[in-house]
Design a protein around this motif. Structure first.
Motif, PDB file in Angstrom:
ATOM      1  N   THR A  74       0.827  -1.203   0.000  1.00  0.00           N
ATOM      2  CA  THR A  74       0.000   0.000   0.000  1.00  0.00           C
ATOM      3  C   THR A  74       0.862   1.253   0.000  1.00  0.00           C
ATOM      4  N   ARG A  75       2.006   1.164   0.658  1.00  0.00           N
ATOM      5  CA  ARG A  75       2.851   2.358   0.681  1.00  0.00           C
ATOM      6  C   ARG A  75       3.453   2.650  -0.692  1.00  0.00           C
ATOM      7  N   THR A  76       3.646   1.602  -1.494  1.00  0.00           N
ATOM      8  CA  THR A  76       4.117   1.829  -2.863  1.00  0.00           C
ATOM      9  C   THR A  76       3.031   2.525  -3.671  1.00  0.00           C
ATOM     10  N   ILE A  77       1.798   2.021  -3.491  1.00  0.00           N
ATOM     11  CA  ILE A  77       0.678   2.672  -4.170  1.00  0.00           C
ATOM     12  C   ILE A  77       0.597   4.131  -3.722  1.00  0.00           C
ATOM     13  N   THR A  78       0.783   4.331  -2.421  1.00  0.00           N
ATOM     14  CA  THR A  78       0.694   5.683  -1.880  1.00  0.00           C
ATOM     15  C   THR A  78       1.664   6.616  -2.582  1.00  0.00           C
ATOM     16  N   ALA A  79       2.877   6.120  -2.822  1.00  0.00           N
ATOM     17  CA  ALA A  79       3.883   6.975  -3.449  1.00  0.00           C
ATOM     18  C   ALA A  79       3.414   7.435  -4.820  1.00  0.00           C
ATOM     19  N   ILE A 201      -3.210   4.300   8.397  1.00  0.00           N
ATOM     20  CA  ILE A 201      -2.067   3.423   8.576  1.00  0.00           C
ATOM     21  C   ILE A 201      -1.517   2.946   7.238  1.00  0.00           C
ATOM     22  N   PHE A 202      -2.400   2.563   6.335  1.00  0.00           N
ATOM     23  CA  PHE A 202      -1.921   1.983   5.086  1.00  0.00           C
ATOM     24  C   PHE A 202      -1.566   3.034   4.038  1.00  0.00           C
ATOM     25  N   PHE A 203      -2.192   4.202   4.112  1.00  0.00           N
ATOM     26  CA  PHE A 203      -1.999   5.150   3.013  1.00  0.00           C
ATOM     27  C   PHE A 203      -1.468   6.508   3.453  1.00  0.00           C
ATOM     28  N   LYS A 204      -0.952   6.610   4.659  1.00  0.00           N
ATOM     29  CA  LYS A 204      -0.257   7.809   5.078  1.00  0.00           C
ATOM     30  C   LYS A 204      -1.214   8.979   5.248  1.00  0.00           C
ATOM     31  N   VAL A 205      -1.235   9.481   6.426  1.00  0.00           N
ATOM     32  CA  VAL A 205      -2.118  10.602   6.732  1.00  0.00           C
ATOM     33  C   VAL A 205      -1.827  11.742   5.753  1.00  0.00           C
ATOM     34  N   GLY A 206      -2.876  12.416   5.343  1.00  0.00           N
ATOM     35  CA  GLY A 206      -2.696  13.490   4.364  1.00  0.00           C
ATOM     36  C   GLY A 206      -3.605  13.277   3.181  1.00  0.00           C
ATOM     37  N   PRO A 207      -3.368  13.989   2.103  1.00  0.00           N
ATOM     38  CA  PRO A 207      -4.255  13.867   0.933  1.00  0.00           C
ATOM     39  C   PRO A 207      -4.361  12.436   0.431  1.00  0.00           C
ATOM     40  N   THR A 208      -3.301  11.633   0.588  1.00  0.00           N
ATOM     41  CA  THR A 208      -3.377  10.269   0.066  1.00  0.00           C
ATOM     42  C   THR A 208      -4.428   9.448   0.802  1.00  0.00           C
ATOM     43  N   ALA A 209      -4.357   9.461   2.136  1.00  0.00           N
ATOM     44  CA  ALA A 209      -5.349   8.702   2.900  1.00  0.00           C
ATOM     45  C   ALA A 209      -6.746   9.236   2.603  1.00  0.00           C
TER      46      ALA A 209
END
Lengths: 656, 323, 340
Positions: A74-79, A201-209
Motif C-alpha cells: 500500500t505504501r508503494t501505491i501511496t507513493a 495506517i496503510f496510506f499515510k495521513v494526508g491527501p493520500t489517505a
C-alpha cells in the motif's frame, strides 16, 4: 389456466407466512413478558459466549499488515498516488511540486467553467458554474476550495476507473458479481470511523489517505451502475456488433461501453456527489481545504464562517451535479456539411480564448489572480450574529425548551429504556417475525443471523441505543417528510423548490447543523435526533415526491372521472402506486440515519458511535472493526427486509 | 508577480530543473524533503504549527502542513508520515502518546513552559446563582440549578468527548456528587452548550481547559476539587474517598509536550535541534489563539505577525542551533 | 457440382433453452410436445429443423411471435450455439469454427439487419455504416469511401453526419441495411427488418429491398411475421410453429397445397390468384395440342385474369423466360382459383 396455477401456491404461501409470523410475534411478546422469570442467559448472552473478536481481528490485522507485508504494497501505491496529488496540488493551488506551473488564476477557472456550463446546458448552467467560482474567490475561500478540489479531481476519476473495471468484471463473471455484492453492501453501510484508521495506517495521513477513503466510499454506485448499464444494452445492438465481426475487446470498447453511456454517466454523477459528501469527514485524516477549515472554525465556535464554507461546498456540489447531469442528457448533434472548422470547435476555442484573456487580465490586475487577505467579502461575524439572534428569539427558545422536555421525558427516554429492557431473544425474534411476514423463512433466518452477530459481538446494549436513535429519527422524519412531500407534489413549482432544498440539505456538511442542534436542544438525544432527522428527511421527501409525480396520468384521470375527491384520489390511487418508490426512499432514510447516527457522536451519544470514537484514541483497530460490523449488519437487516417488500409489492402491482 | 501567464509561458521542464537545483543546493546538511507538520482543529495549535513551520522555513527547510485527527496523529508520527507534534496535552492525548511511545517510532521532544489544566469549569455568570463556587463542596447544594429535563432532579455536568478519556463519571461517584455526567462529542459541542446558555445566563457546568480561546470569550473558573495526588487514578487510598479512584481534581499543572518522529534528528538535524529548544508559555499560546479567534486573522498570517512581534522569543532557539 | 451445393445447410438442428439443455436433449422422446418440454422448464426454440438455402435464393422464414424464427436465424449466424444437429455454411461446419474463424467469417461473408435496427447511438450514420469495416481493420480512407457508396445505395446521401436519433425509423433501418451491406456479404440475414415501421413506409422499404436484391443477388434469409410480406418477397417460405418448420416450399405450393392445418389457416384468407403463378399450375404437355399465343410462367393468375376470361382455349401454353414451352395451363382450374 397457467396464471391461476402460478398464483395459487403464492397465496397459500402468503397465508402461512402470516401465520408463522404471528406465531413468532407472539413468542417475542411472551419472551418480553416472561422477562422476570427468564434465566439470566436468556435476557442477555452470558459473557462466555462473547468471544474476543476484537483481539482476534487485531491479531489478524497485525499479521496482514506486518507479516504479509501489506503495508509495503500500500505504501508503494501511496507513493504513486502522492505524485499525482502533488501535481494537481501544484496546478490548482501552487504547492511547490512538479510541474511548477500553478496556481491557476481563479478568474481563468471561473471563465472556463462558465463556457463549459454554457456548452452543456445554456445560460443558466454557465451562470451557476462561473458564479460558484466567483463566490468562492470573493468570499476568500479560493485556496481552500482548490485544495479540496485537487484531491477530488484525482479521487473521482480513480473511483470511476476502478468502478467501471469492477463493474465490467462483475458483468462478465457471475461469481465475481456474487462475491462483490456483499462486500459492496458492507462497504456502503460501514460507519465512516471504521475506515478512518486503516486509511491512515496503510496510506499515510494526508491527501493520500483522504483520497483513498474517498475512493472507497465512492466506488460502490459506480460498480452497480456500470453492471446495470452493460446488462441493459439492447440485444439488437449487441448482435449487430457481433455480426460486424467484432472481437471481444472491440465489443466492449466500441459497443458495450458506449451503449451503456447513460448509466455509466449516472454512476459518475454519483461518484462526484459522494466525493463531495466526504470533504469534511476526510479532513480528520488529512484532506486539506474546506473541510479542514470548517473543523477548525467549528472548534473555535465560529458559526458564520462555518456556514459560509458550508455554502461553498453546497454550491460546488450542486454545480458539479447539474453539470454532470447535463452531460448525461447531452446528445451529440451533427454539423451541416461545410461548417468551417472554427464553428465545429466553437466552444473549445472559446474556452481557450477566455482562459488566455483572463490569464492576461489576472496578470495585469492581481485581484483576478488571487483575492488577497482582507479583500474578501466574508461576513462571518455578521452571520454569527444572525444565527445567535435567531437562536435567541424567545418563542423559538420556548418551543425548543418544551420540545426538549416533552420528547426526552415522554418519548425518547421511555422508548430507549424499553429497548434496553427487552431480552435479547425477544428483540431478535421480533425482527425475525417481521422478516418472515415480508420475505418468508429465508429472510427471517438472515435477519436472525444479523442480529445474532450483534448479540455475539458483546455490544448489544450500545447497538440497541443506536437502533433506538435511528428508529426515532426515521419515524419523526416520516411524520414530517411525507406530508411535506405530498404537499409539494401537487405543483410543479413546489416540487422543484423542495427538491432543491433536498439537494442542499444533502450536500450541506452535516457538521454545521450539529452546532445549531446543540444550541437549540443542548447535548442530549433530542439534538442527536434533530440532526439525523434533517438528513433522513431528504431521501424520504425526494422519493415520495418522485413516486407521487410518477403515477401514470391515465390513472389519476381515471380517478378524476370516477368522481373521487382529492383526498380519495390520494389515498386510493396515488399513495398505493407510489408506495414502492416511497419505500425505497424510506430505506435510504434508514441508511442515511445509520450513517448520521455515528457522526452524531460529535454531539455526544452513548451508542456505538461513542465507542467507535473512543477506539480512535487507542488505535484499537480490532474493536473498531467489530463495532463497525454491528452498525453495518443492523443497517443491512433493514435494507434486506424493506427491499424484499418493495420487490414483492412491485411484482404485485406489475411495475418494472 | 509570478502569474499563471508567465508561468505557462515558461517551459515546464526548465522551471522544474531550476526548482530542483535550488532545493537541492540550498542545504547540504538538512534534507530538502519537506518537514510535515500536523494541524488539528483548534486555533492555538494551528497558529503554533504555522509559526514553527515559518521558523523552519527561515532556516531554508521545506515545510508542509497536513490536517489530521488529534488522536490518530500519534500513529502517523510513529510511522514517519508526519514528523512532529507540537501540542501533546497531558490530559487529552497522554494515553495515545504513551501508547505510541511504547510501540516505538516517536519520542518525547521536551516540554513547553506552558502548563495545561483541564477540569470541570463554569462561566462566571454561574457563580451568581451558586455563590459557594469554586469549591467542589458547593456543587451538591446547587445541583438542581444544573438540572435539565432529561436528568430529573440531578445536576448535569457536560464532560469532554470520550476519546479524551476524562473520568467525570467516576469522579462524580467517588465524591458523591448528585450529578449526571454526560459526554459531549466534540469541543464544538462544549462551546455550543456554553454559547446557548450565554444570553439567559443559565448556569452550566462543562469540561474546559486552558490555554484556549474560550477564556477570552467567556470568562470563567475551574471548580476546585481536592488537589491531585500522584496515583489518584491507580490507588484508591489516595484522595479523600479511601475506597475510590479518581477522587481528586486533575493536575492543575499538566504538561504540554512536543513529540518528534525518531527519524527526524538524522534527517533534519538543525530543525530537530530547534524543535527541542522550542518552548511556549501560556500567555504566548493564548496570544496566538487570540489573533485567529478574536482578531479574525488567517493562521499563517497570525503566525507571521506573532513571529514579527516576538523575535526576542524565538531567535535564541534558532541561534542555539546554528552550527 | 459446387453450384448445386446449398450455401446454408441446416440438418436436424435443435436449440433448447433451459438449465442444462444438453442433458435434456438426450432424454427427448419423439412424442414429446413443445408444451411437455415447457412443463419441464425447457423451451425448444428450434426443434429438429432441416432447411437448405441455395445460392442467390431468398428464403423467408415466417411464423408468429414465439415460433422460433428469430432463434433459427440466430443459429444460422451462430449468434446462438445450437444444442444438436449441424449447420454448414459454404461447406464449413459452423459449430466447429473457433472464435477467430467465426469472426473472420462474419467479417467477410455475413451481414445482418435487425428489427430494432441495432444502431450504435453514439456514432454518426457514416460511422455506423463503416463500423464492420473498422472492426476488420480497414484504413480510414477506404472505409469512408466504401461507406459513402453504400449510403448512396440506400438513398441516404447527405445524411452521413446525422446521428441515429436524428433520423426517422425508415431512415434508421436504411442505415442498418447499409451497414449490413458494407462488407459486401454473400449471405444476408434480415430479422424482421420492416416490422417496426409504419405500414406505408414498410411497403416502400419492401420495394426498395426488392430493387436492391435484383441488383445484388445475395443469398438471403429473411424473417417476418407478416404473411403478405413473405409472399411478396420469397423464393421459398418456411413456416414455423413452436420451433419446428411446418412447411417449406414456394409460395405457390404453400397456397395451393398447405401441408398442415396450421399452414392452411394462414392461407385461408389469402387471395390465391395474386400468389399463384401460371408456371406453378401448368401441367406437362404430354402430347396435348399446344396452340395459340403462349403466356409467361412468371405471371400470376390475377395478372392473367382478363386473358383467362376472354380466351376460349381449354389449355393455354406456358413458356419460361427463354421462350420454351413448359406446359399447359388448365383454364378452368385457373379460373377456379381466380373466382373462388
Amino acid at each position: 389456466m397457467t396464471a391461476i396455477a402460478t398464483q395459487l401456491p403464492a397465496r397459500i404461501d402468503g397465508l402461512s407466512n402470516v401465520r408463522t409470523a404471528t406465531v413468532l410475534f407472539c413468542v417475542a411478546i411472551a419472551l418480553a413478558f416472561l422477562k422476570p422469570v427468564l434465566p439470566e442467559w436468556l435476557v442477555r448472552l452470558p459473557d462466555w459466549m462473547i468471544l474476543p473478536w476484537a483481539q482476534w481481528l487485531q491479531a489478524l490485522f497485525d499479521f496482514v499488515r506486518e507479516d504479509l507485508g501489506l503495508i509495503y504494497v500500500t505504501r508503494t501505491i501511496t507513493a504513486g498516488l502522492e505524485f499525482v496529488l502533488d501535481a494537481t496540488a501544484n496546478i490548482m493551488y501552487g504547492k511547490h511540486r512538479w510541474p511548477y506551473l500553478g496556481p491557476i488564476s481563479w478568474a481563468c477557472v471561473a471563465g472556463v467553467s462558465a463556457i463549459l456550463g454554457y456548452w452543456l446546458g445554456g445560460r443558466r448552467l454557465a451562470l451557476l458554474a462561473g458564479g460558484t467560482w466567483v463566490w468562492t474567490a470573493v468570499i476568500g475561500q479560493w485556496d481552500l476550495a482548490m485544495q479540496t478540489m485537487s484531491v477530488i479531481v484525482v479521487a473521482a476519476p480513480i473511483a470511476v476507473a476502478i468502478g467501471v473495471g469492477l463493474g465490467i468484471l462483475a458483468w462478465r463473471n457471475r461469481t465475481i458479481e456474487k462475491a462483490l455484492r456483499p462486500v459492496l453492501a458492507v462497504l456502503q453501510t460501514l460507519p465512516f470511523f471504521t475506515y478512518l484508521l486503516p486509511a491512515v495506517i496503510f496510506f499515510k495521513v494526508g491527501p493520500t489517505a483522504a483520497a483513498v477513503a474517498t475512493i472507497i466510499f465512492a466506488i460502490p454506485p459506480m460498480i452497480l451502475m456500470t453492471t446495470l448499464g452493460l446488462k441493459k444494452v439492447p440485444p439488437d445492438v449487441v448482435e449487430a456488433g457481433q455480426m460486424s465481426g467484432s472481437t471481444r475487446w472491440q465489443m466492449l470498447r466500441h459497443v458495450y461501453l458506449p451503449a451503456a453511456r447513460t448509466e455509466i454517466l449516472v454512476g459518475v454523477n454519483q461518484v462526484i456527489m459522494l466525493c463531495l459528501a466526504m470533504v469534511v469527514l476526510t479532513a480528520f485524516i488529512g484532506m486539506p481545504g474546506l473541510g479542514a477549515k470548517l473543523l477548525a472554525m467549528m472548534g473555535s465556535f465560529k458559526l458564520g464562517r462555518s456556514f459560509e464554507i458550508g455554502v461553498t461546498i453546497v454550491l460546488i456540489a450542486v454545480m458539479l451535479d447539474r453539470l454532470s447531469k447535463a452531460w448525461i442528457v447531452k446528445q451529440p448533434v451533427h454539423f451541416e456539411k461545410g461548417t468551417p472548422w472554427w464553428q465545429r470547435h466553437f466552444f473549445l476555442l472559446a474556452g481557450i480564448a477566455v482562459f488566455l484573456l483572463l490569464a492576461l487580465l489576472a496578470w495585469i490586475v492581481p485581484y483576478f489572480h488571487e483575492v488577497g487577505r482582507r479583500q474578501d467579502l466574508s461576513m462571518g461575524r455578521e452571520i454569527d450574529d444572525v444565527i445567535k439572534w435567531v437562536l435567541d428569539v424567545d418563542w423559538i427558545q420556548a418551543t425548543t425548551e418544551w420540545l426538549r422536555w416533552f420528547l426526552n421525558t415522554k418519548v425518547l427516554i421511555p422508548f430507549r429504556d424499553s429497548m434496553l429492557w427487552l431480552p435479547t431473544p425477544s428483540v431478535i425474534v421480533l425482527f425475525a417475525a417481521v422478516a418472515y411476514y415480508v420475505g418468508g423463512l429465508r429472510s427471517a433466518l438472515v435477519i436472525a443471523a444479523f442480529f445474532g452477530i450483534v448479540a455475539l459481538s458483546g455490544w448489544w446494549d450500545r447497538s440497541m441505543i443506536t437502533l433506538y436513535t435511528v428508529i426515532s429519527a426515521v419515524v419523526l422524519a416520516t411524520l414530517l417528510g411525507i406530508p411535506l412531500a405530498i404537499f409539494a407534489s401537487r405543483s410543479e413549482k413546489w416540487s422543484g423548490r423542495i427538491l432543491l432544498a433536498c439537494d442542499t440539505a444533502q450536500t450541506f456538511p452535516s457538521f454545521i447543523y450539529l452546532i445549531p442542534a446543540i444550541m437549540l436542544f443542548g447535548v442530549n438525544d433530542v439534538a442527536v435526533i434533530f440532526s439525523i432527522l434533517i438528513f433522513a428527511m431528504v431521501p424520504l421527501t425526494r422519493y415520495t415526491i418522485e413516486g407521487l409525480r410518477g403515477v401514470p396520468v391515465e390513472l389519476t384521470e381515471a380517478a378524476d372521472m370516477a368522481g373521487s375527491t382529492r383526498k380519495q384520489k390520494l389515498w386510493h390511487v396515488q399513495l398505493p402506486l407510489a408506495l414502492p418508490t416511497m419505500a425505497v426512499g424510506f430505506n435510504q432514510a434508514i441508511m442515511f440515519a445509520f450513517f448520521m447516527v455515528i457522526i452524531a457522536a460529535f454531539i455526544g451519544t452513548q451508542d456505538l458511535g461513542q465507542e467507535l470514537q473512543r477506539t480512535l484514541a487507542g488505535n484499537e483497530l480490532g474493536k473498531n472493526f467489530v463495532l463497525g460490523i454491528c452498525v453495518s449488519v443492523m443497517a443491512l437487516a433493514f435494507d434486506h427486509v424493506i427491499m424484499r417488500w418493495v420487490a414483492g409489492r412491485k411484482a404485485a402491482l406489475g411495475l418494472d | 508577480m509570478k502569474t499563471t501567464l508567465t508561468r505557462f509561458a515558461t517551459a515546464a521542464a526548465v522551471t522544474a530543473v531550476i526548482g530542483m537545483t535550488t532545493v537541492g543546493s540550498a542545504q547540504a546538511e538538512d534534507s530538502g524533503d519537506p518537514i510535515i507538520i500536523p494541524i488539528h482543529n483548534w486555533s492555538s495549535q494551528i497558529v503554533m504549527s504555522n509559526a514553527v513551520g515559518q521558523i523552519f522555513e527561515s532556516l531554508g527547510r521545506n515545510v508542509e502542513y497536513v490536517t489530521t485527527d488529534s488522536q490518530a496523529v500519534y500513529e502517523s508520527v510513529r510511522l514517519g508520515d508526519v514528523h512532529l507534534e507540537l501540542e501533546v496535552w497531558e490530559g487529552a492525548f497522554g494515553k495515545s502518546f504513551r501508547e505510541a511511545l511504547e510501540k516505538g517510532g516517536l519520542h518525547d521532544a521536551g516540554d513547553h513552559d506552558a502548563v495545561t489544566r483541564e477540569d470541570w469549569w463554569y462561566p462566571m455568570w454561574t457563580k451568581e446563582s451558586c455563590p459557594g463556587l469554586p469549591s467542589w463542596e458547593a456543587l451538591n447544594d446547587c445541583a438542581e440549578l444544573f438540572a435539565t429535563p432529561e436528568t430529573g432532579d440531578k445536576g448535569r455536568y457536560l464532560d469532554g468527548p470520550v476519546d479524551w478519556l476524562k473520568h467525570g463519571k467516576e469522579r462524580a461517584e467517588a465524591l458523591g456528587l448528585n450529578f449526571t455526567v454526560i459526554n459531549a462529542g466534540s469541543a464544538a459541542a462544549l462551546w455550543a452548550e456554553i454559547g446557548a446558555a450565554e444570553k439567559d445566563k443559565k448556569p452550566v457546568l462543562v469540561f474546559n481547559w486552558t490555554p484556549n480561546f474560550a477564556e477570552a470569550v467567556w470568562p470563567g473558573e475551574f471548580v476546585e476539587f481536592p488537589e491531585w495526588e500522584d496515583g489518584c487514578d491507580k490507588d484508591p487510598a489516595k484522595g479523600p474517598n479511601k475506597d475510590a479512584l479518581y477522587d481528586c481534581g486533575n493536575p492543575a499543572k499538566g504538561y504540554l509536550k512536543k513529540a518528534a518522529w525518531d527519524g527526524m534528528e538524522d534527517k533534519w538535524p538543525q530543525a530537530y535541534c530547534v524543535l527541542t529548544k522550542i518552548s511556549f508559555t501560556n500567555p504566548q499560546i493564548a496570544e496566538m489563539a487570540k489573533l485567529v479567534d478574536v482578531d479574525e486573522q488567517e493562521p499563517d498570517e497570525a503566525a507571521e505577525n506573532w513571529l514579527a512581534d516576538n523575535e526576542a522569543v524565538w531567535k535564541p532557539w534558532v541561534e542555539a542551533c546554528a552550527s | 457440382m459446387t453450384d448445386n451445393q446449398p450455401v446454408i445447410s441446416c440438418r436436424n438442428a435443435w436449440k433448447i433453452f433451459g438449465d442444462d439443455p444438453e442433458l435434456f436433449y438426450k432424454n427427448i422422446t419423439a412424442d414429446m410436445s413443445f408444451e411437455d418440454m415447457r412443463q419441464k422448464g425447457y423451451i425448444a426454440g428450434v426443434r429438429d429443423v432441416s432447411v437448405d438455402v441455395a445460392k442467390g435464393e431468398m428464403l423467408v422464414i415466417m411464423g408468429l411471435s414465439g415460433s422460433g424464427k428469430s432463434t433459427l436465424v440466430r443459429c444460422l449466424s451462430r449468434l446462438h450455439d445450437i444444442t444438436a444437429g449441424t449447420i454448414t455454411v459454404d461447406g464449413q461446419d459452423l459449430g466447429s469454427l473457433s472464435e477467430r474463424e467465426l469472426i473472420e467469417l462474419r467479417r467477410s461473408k455475413m451481414g445482418m439487419v435487425f428489427q430494432s435496427f441495432g444502431l450504435l447511438p453514439h456514432r454518426t450514420v457514416l460511422e455506423n455504416v463503416a463500423f464492420p469495416l473498422e472492426m476488420r481493420g480497414q484504413d480510414k480512407h477506404e472505409r469512408r469511401k466504401r461507406a459513402l457508396e453504400v449510403i448512396e445505395l440506400v438513398g441516404l446521401s447527405g445524411r452521413e453526419d446525422y446521428f441515429p436519433r436524428e433520423l426517422s425509423g425508415g431512415q434508421q433501418q436504411r442505415v442498418g441495411i447499409a451497414r449490413s451491406l458494407a462488407i459486401e456479404p454473400d449471405i444476408w440475414f434480415l430479422d424482421e427488418p420492416f416490422s417496426a415501421l409504419d405500414p406505408l413506409i414498410r411497403r416502400e422499404m419492401q420495394d426498395e429491398f426488392l430493387r436492391l436484391q435484383e441488383m445484388l443477388g445475395k443469398t438471403i434469409v429473411f424473417i417476418t411475421h407478416d404473411f403478405d410480406e413473405a409472399l411478396r418477397l420469397a423464393d421459398r417460405i418456411a413456416i414455423m410453429k413452436d420451433g419446428a418448420v411446418e412447411q417449406c416450399a414456394t409460395p405457390d405450393q404453400i397456397v395451393l397445397n398447405p401441408a398442415t392445418d396450421y399452414v392452411a389457416k394462414f392461407t385461408e384468407d389469402i387471395d390465391k390468384a395474386r400468389v399463384v403463378h401460371a408456371g406453378a399450375i401448368a401441367k406437362p404437355v404430354n402430347g396435348t395440342a399446344v396452340s395459340g399465343e403462349p403466356i409467361s410462367s412468371k405471371k400470376t393468375i390475377q395478372e392473367l385474369a382478363r386473358l383467362l376470361v376472354d380466351d376460349d382455349r381449354d389449355l393455354i401454353p406456358v413458356t419460361s423466360d427463354n421462350g420454351k414451352v413448359v406446359g399447359n395451363l388448365d383454364r378452368v382450374q385457373a379460373l377456379d382459383i381466380l373466382l373462388r
